[in-house]
Design a protein around this motif. Sequence first.
Motif, PDB file in Angstrom:
ATOM      1  N   ARG A 156       0.844  -1.191   0.000  1.00 56.86           N
ATOM      2  CA  ARG A 156       0.000   0.000   0.000  1.00 56.86           C
ATOM      3  C   ARG A 156       0.875   1.235   0.000  1.00 56.86           C
ATOM      4  O   ARG A 156       1.910   1.273   0.677  1.00 56.86           O
ATOM      5  CB  ARG A 156      -0.909   0.023   1.236  1.00 56.86           C
ATOM      6  N   PRO A 210       0.863  -4.320   4.069  1.00 51.66           N
ATOM      7  CA  PRO A 210      -0.442  -3.876   4.593  1.00 51.66           C
ATOM      8  C   PRO A 210      -0.518  -3.737   6.107  1.00 51.66           C
ATOM      9  O   PRO A 210      -1.122  -2.788   6.610  1.00 51.66           O
ATOM     10  CB  PRO A 210      -1.400  -4.959   4.080  1.00 51.66           C
ATOM     11  N   GLU A 228      -1.511  -0.177   7.829  1.00 49.98           N
ATOM     12  CA  GLU A 228      -2.730   0.072   8.604  1.00 49.98           C
ATOM     13  C   GLU A 228      -2.435   0.893   9.851  1.00 49.98           C
ATOM     14  O   GLU A 228      -3.272   1.685  10.290  1.00 49.98           O
ATOM     15  CB  GLU A 228      -3.371  -1.261   8.993  1.00 49.98           C
TER      16      GLU A 228
END
Length: 388
Positions: free
Chosen positions: A317, A331, A335
């Motif tokens: 990401r 990821p 987050e």
Amino acid sequence: MGRTVAEADGNGALDLLRIEVLAARIEAHGRADPDAGNLWRSEMAVAEAVASVALEGRRLSETDLLPRVAGGAVAGDPVAGEQALALIRALKAPGDPIAQPAETLERLERRVGGRNWNDDQTEPDADAPLSALRDALATLRPGDPPILAGLRVSAAYAFATERAQPMVERALFMAVEGARRREAPGPGGAVTHEEDPLRGLSGRVDADWVATPALALSTHGYKPWSPSSPAGLADLLEGLGQVLGMEIGRVGRARDWLRRARACGEGRHGRSRLGDAAQAFASAPCLTAGLLADRIGVTPRGATNLIDALVAEGLLREITRRRTARIWSVPGLAERLAARPRKVATRPPTEAVVPDPQAGRAAMARAFADLDAALGRADLLLGRRRGG
């Protein structure tokens, strides 16, 4: 909790044994696949550092860290942000306090506590923490579980410094706990720590800790770090049980990411570097295109194309959300760094104060004596069951 660490029936020791079993399961995942352990500890170092700073009453969330590394508008307490970034680097490479106590304590106090080791002459008791650390290490027994060993050593350091450096205490607890785990041989071995251009958010972990004390005390509100008291030990053990129970699933998620990352390069033409790019993020879970290019020996444009392919596979990401100087992450870490800010501490937690050092040492000795006695009873109980 309304009880001491070691109740008469030995429940306190059984709590510790249960926590050690949970920790051993996470440790086993990391030993079976060092990359999984690296990904998990990279994420947990960020979470623990932010929790440790917030436990001291500083306003900070995980999302406050990225702007300090990537540039842009910086939110939150600037001192807290710098403390957390320094603590992340310390937790990712704490050293070995058992084999090298002086070097490890210097590293932790310099990075986490801000102590100037070049100005020791102004501190009449400057050698007291190191002396207390060595004395505590000398009292460790081969049968002490890693978490108990970390508690003994951090409590001794706490009294030697008169509770002046609680973040160093917690980092020392993790360093000792990890060092005790590393004493057992396993695949992978020690990793040589590399300098991290992203100030702790990237780079491989050279540590074996599993227990995260600040997170344990932040699961339901903020509880004081007071491992030298029976109530403080009970709160810590309760929190560690909750955190480790949840983190077993997160380690599983890291292993799933690795499985997909290793499979992404299979079946492609021989010149594809996609598998190499994925492995680079397994070692350093937060990278720029330039850093990836240097790691695997491709052009910056080639690195960007590989990153785009990994993003399309759901393996990365982009966390900076801009056109230039972009950073990508796996990821799990993304987050934490790029999600909506969580609630942060607004006032210091109530700290357990021990006004009389002698009384405090006596209370600490009683707490550990109770725990030792309960562990002995638990061993006898488990031994009888095995014998039966």
